[in-house]
Design a protein around this motif. Structure first.
Motif, PDB file in Angstrom:
ATOM      1  N   ILE A  29     -48.563   1.627  -1.335  1.00 33.76           N
ATOM      2  CA  ILE A  29     -49.001   0.698  -0.370  1.00 33.76           C
ATOM      3  C   ILE A  29     -48.526   0.872   0.813  1.00 33.76           C
ATOM      4  CG2 ILE A  29     -49.121  -1.749  -0.058  1.00 33.76           C
ATOM      5  CD1 ILE A  29     -49.194  -2.472  -2.878  1.00 33.76           C
ATOM      6  N   THR A  32     -50.369   4.078   2.420  1.00 33.51           N
ATOM      7  CA  THR A  32     -51.538   3.534   2.872  1.00 33.51           C
ATOM      8  C   THR A  32     -51.686   2.679   3.792  1.00 33.51           C
ATOM      9  OG1 THR A  32     -52.215   3.585   0.285  1.00 33.51           O
ATOM     10  CG2 THR A  32     -53.841   2.408   1.716  1.00 33.51           C
ATOM     11  N   ALA A  33     -50.729   1.929   4.136  1.00 32.07           N
ATOM     12  CA  ALA A  33     -50.717   0.878   5.122  1.00 32.07           C
ATOM     13  C   ALA A  33     -50.634   1.663   6.406  1.00 32.07           C
ATOM     14  CB  ALA A  33     -49.742  -0.294   5.106  1.00 32.07           C
ATOM     15  N   GLN A  37     -57.216   3.914  10.076  1.00 33.61           N
ATOM     16  CA  GLN A  37     -58.321   3.069   9.985  1.00 33.61           C
ATOM     17  C   GLN A  37     -59.367   3.791   9.907  1.00 33.61           C
ATOM     18  OE1 GLN A  37     -58.285  -0.440  12.398  1.00 33.61           O
ATOM     19  NE2 GLN A  37     -56.045  -0.299  12.867  1.00 33.61           N
ATOM     20  N   ASN A  49     -51.544  -0.495  12.366  1.00 32.90           N
ATOM     21  CA  ASN A  49     -52.087  -1.367  11.735  1.00 32.90           C
ATOM     22  C   ASN A  49     -51.540  -2.780  11.314  1.00 32.90           C
ATOM     23  OD1 ASN A  49     -53.617   0.944  11.387  1.00 32.90           O
ATOM     24  ND2 ASN A  49     -52.945   1.740   9.461  1.00 32.90           N
ATOM     25  N   PHE A  50     -50.369  -2.792  11.326  1.00 32.93           N
ATOM     26  CA  PHE A  50     -49.754  -4.269  11.088  1.00 32.93           C
ATOM     27  C   PHE A  50     -50.156  -5.253  12.146  1.00 32.93           C
ATOM     28  CE2 PHE A  50     -46.999  -1.209   8.852  1.00 32.93           C
ATOM     29  CZ  PHE A  50     -47.203  -1.678   7.553  1.00 32.93           C
ATOM     30  N   ALA A  53     -54.074  -5.889  11.678  1.00 32.35           N
ATOM     31  CA  ALA A  53     -54.091  -6.888  10.471  1.00 32.35           C
ATOM     32  C   ALA A  53     -53.718  -8.298  10.832  1.00 32.35           C
ATOM     33  CB  ALA A  53     -53.413  -6.452   9.298  1.00 32.35           C
ATOM     34  N   ALA A 234     -56.620   0.713   4.693  1.00 31.72           N
ATOM     35  CA  ALA A 234     -55.372   0.781   5.694  1.00 31.72           C
ATOM     36  C   ALA A 234     -54.937  -0.571   6.056  1.00 31.72           C
ATOM     37  CB  ALA A 234     -55.487   2.094   6.668  1.00 31.72           C
ATOM     38  N   ALA A 237     -54.061  -2.705   3.156  1.00 29.41           N
ATOM     39  CA  ALA A 237     -52.463  -2.599   2.630  1.00 29.41           C
ATOM     40  C   ALA A 237     -51.554  -3.127   3.588  1.00 29.41           C
ATOM     41  CB  ALA A 237     -52.235  -0.917   2.306  1.00 29.41           C
ATOM     42  N   ALA A 238     -52.031  -3.074   4.841  1.00 33.62           N
ATOM     43  CA  ALA A 238     -51.129  -3.600   5.989  1.00 33.62           C
ATOM     44  C   ALA A 238     -51.106  -5.065   5.618  1.00 33.62           C
ATOM     45  CB  ALA A 238     -51.625  -3.140   7.464  1.00 33.62           C
ATOM     46  N   VAL A 241     -48.902  -6.069   2.680  1.00 32.82           N
ATOM     47  CA  VAL A 241     -47.394  -5.719   3.239  1.00 32.82           C
ATOM     48  C   VAL A 241     -46.900  -7.151   4.054  1.00 32.82           C
ATOM     49  CG1 VAL A 241     -45.722  -4.491   4.479  1.00 32.82           C
ATOM     50  CG2 VAL A 241     -47.452  -3.409   3.267  1.00 32.82           C
TER      51      VAL A 241
END
Length: 269
Positions: A29, A32-33, A37, A49-50, A53, A234, A237-238, A241
């Motif tokens: 995970i 993937t995160a 994208q 990405n975090f 998201a 992506a 997964a972010a 997390v």
């Protein structure tokens, strides 16, 4: 019994394999995160990405709601579990066995069987779309397990501690908080982590009890986010997390007490 070097090496090999087996989904995970994208080219690790998201999923509100619900559930359920466990574990009174098994029914009745009638009851009381409608059913669920857990802990304590406190004129509540609770802190920390984890991951009760979405919790936010960005692995997964991070932080902070409590529970069986 002396353990040979070969046996010790084999133990480490087996434990390492189990650790890799358990960590593989988490590592997958995370990897993937950090992938690009859809439509993004280049770059090794995409930490943005975090942020994306977080903003698209409005997780600030969802995480705040989950944190408030979890704090309310854990605090209420923990206090009630300690009091009930103390009564069942150290006192003898008429009907105690029947009443204890009545508590255990909370472990046997699934939430799916009662959530709809409970929704109508809470709606008649004007509690739907409030934190109480989400927290109170989970308090009831957690108290059932918490009472069972704390009863076993208090029954394992030496009886002379409580008897000595009674001879000295200490009241029941004073003996509980000053004498019984301090040596039971590892078990209390263990059940607190479990309650927090169950409350944080609860999906059905917030979904039903907050039809207007005012108290949308983190799992609900993740489900809605998943429906909107199904193809972007992506971002999904972010988001996963982000939702799982608070549970990991709580466990890391209390892991020493959690492991100690689990070992104590195993030694009492």
């Amino acid at each position: 019994m002396k353990v040979s070097a070969g046996e010790r090496l084999m133990n480490y090999v087996i434990l390492s394999l189990f650790a890799l087996f358990a960590l593989f989904p988490i590592i997958t995970i995370l990897v993937t995160a950090l992938r690009p994208q859809i439509g993004v080219v280049g770059g090794a690790l995409h930490w943005e990405n975090f942020v994306t998201a977080w903003e698209l999923g409005n997780f600030a509100t969802a995480l705040t709601n989950s944190l408030l619900v979890a704090l309310l559930v854990v605090s209420l359920a923990l206090v009630l579990s300690i009091l009930a466990g103390y009564a069942f574990g150290t006192m003898r009174f008429r009907g105690s066995t029947v009443l204890f098994y009545l508590f255990l029914l909370g472990l046997m009745v699934p939430a799916e069987a009662i959530v709809i009638p409970l929704f109508f009851d809470l709606r008649n009381l004007g509690l739907t779309d409030t934190i109480w409608a989400i927290a109170l059913p989970q308090v009831a669920q957690s108290v059932a397990f918490g009472t069972f857990w704390m009863r076993a802990q208090f029954r394992a304590l030496p009886r002379n501690l409580i008897e000595a406190a009674a001879i000295d004129g200490t009241s029941g509540l004073a003996a509980l908080w000053r004498i019984v609770v301090p040596p039971s802190l590892p078990s209390i920390a263990t059940v607190s982590v479990l309650m927090f984890m169950w409350t944080w991951n609860e999906f059905l009760i917030p979904l039903i009890m907050s039809p207007g979405g005012q108290w949308r919790t983190a799992p609900l936010g993740l489900a809605i986010f998943k429906g909107q960005y199904t193809s972007d692995h992506a971002l999904l997964a972010a988001a996963g997390v982000i939702i799982a991070a608070p549970i990991i932080v709580v466990f890391l902070l209390l892991q020493r007490y959690f492991i100690s409590g689990m070992l104590e529970g195993a030694s009492k069986e």
